[in-house]
Motif scaffolding. Sequence first.
Motif, short mmCIF file in Angstrom:
data_model
loop_
_atom_site.label_atom_id
_atom_site.label_comp_id
_atom_site.label_asym_id
_atom_site.label_seq_id
_atom_site.Cartn_x
_atom_site.Cartn_y
_atom_site.Cartn_z
N PRO A 129 0.79 -1.09 -0.02
CA PRO A 129 -0.07 0.00 -0.05
C PRO A 129 0.88 1.14 0.13
CG PRO A 129 0.02 -0.93 2.14
CD PRO A 129 0.99 -1.85 1.30
N GLY A 158 -4.67 1.34 -1.31
CA GLY A 158 -4.18 -0.08 -1.89
C GLY A 158 -5.12 -0.24 -3.08
N HIS A 213 -2.55 -3.55 3.82
CA HIS A 213 -3.17 -4.36 2.89
C HIS A 213 -2.97 -5.47 2.94
CE1 HIS A 213 -3.89 -4.01 -1.76
NE2 HIS A 213 -5.26 -4.13 -1.12
#
Length: 227
Positions: free
Chosen positions: A126, A145, A185
Amino acid sequence: MSFRNTITAEYVDYLFCPCLFYCFIKLLVQEAGTSVQMQILEPNFSTSSFDELYWKFNKNKIIIFDQEDVEKYGDFKDRMEFNKETCMLTLNNLKKTDSGLYEAIASADTDRSVAKYTLSVMVEAPVLTVYNSTDPCNITLTCRGHDLSITSTCYNETCEEKEVTSPGGVTLSLSVWDSIIICNHSNLVSWKQEYKTLTHLCADKECASETRGESLTGGIGTCFLSY
């Protein structure tokens, strides 16, 4: 700086089932943006043993091969390749939405399963961005993300924590732990993080004279100041 925790190995899971045809599932874990090949797994497989062969994705047909022509279906049909001689399926430029169950069915007098794969596509790292404001005690955070995004604020070193999850099971979260802002993420098989260290959000004059103009950087505690 980023953290990652991923499953990178390819492995096979044999499922015990009372079937007369080939029935184990091979598990594949791949990075997004890469390619993957799925071969026929039935021992002694021959193209003369079927009239038609189908590749399915989550029970929906994506390839139909009738010994001559190949028809492709689905949202990723332009990223698929099919080998008529081996019946191997190749998926290019993988996306997280490609994760799922793939199965090859050979059809003659009866249908039989000749290959099964479970594909899991790992998430990418991310991006965590910190925005300054005219108030030295107030900053804005953005965690991104893929197709998910979170925006939050910090005031006097207290940050609002948030989390969102897509229908496909991908989660993006923004949290704070011991003055470290974490953008995470993740999906079912992997997680990756980007973090930045936050100290002295409301800076005093001494801090301002030493670090004016600096921004938050991954892994380094700084005074976050306005001009």
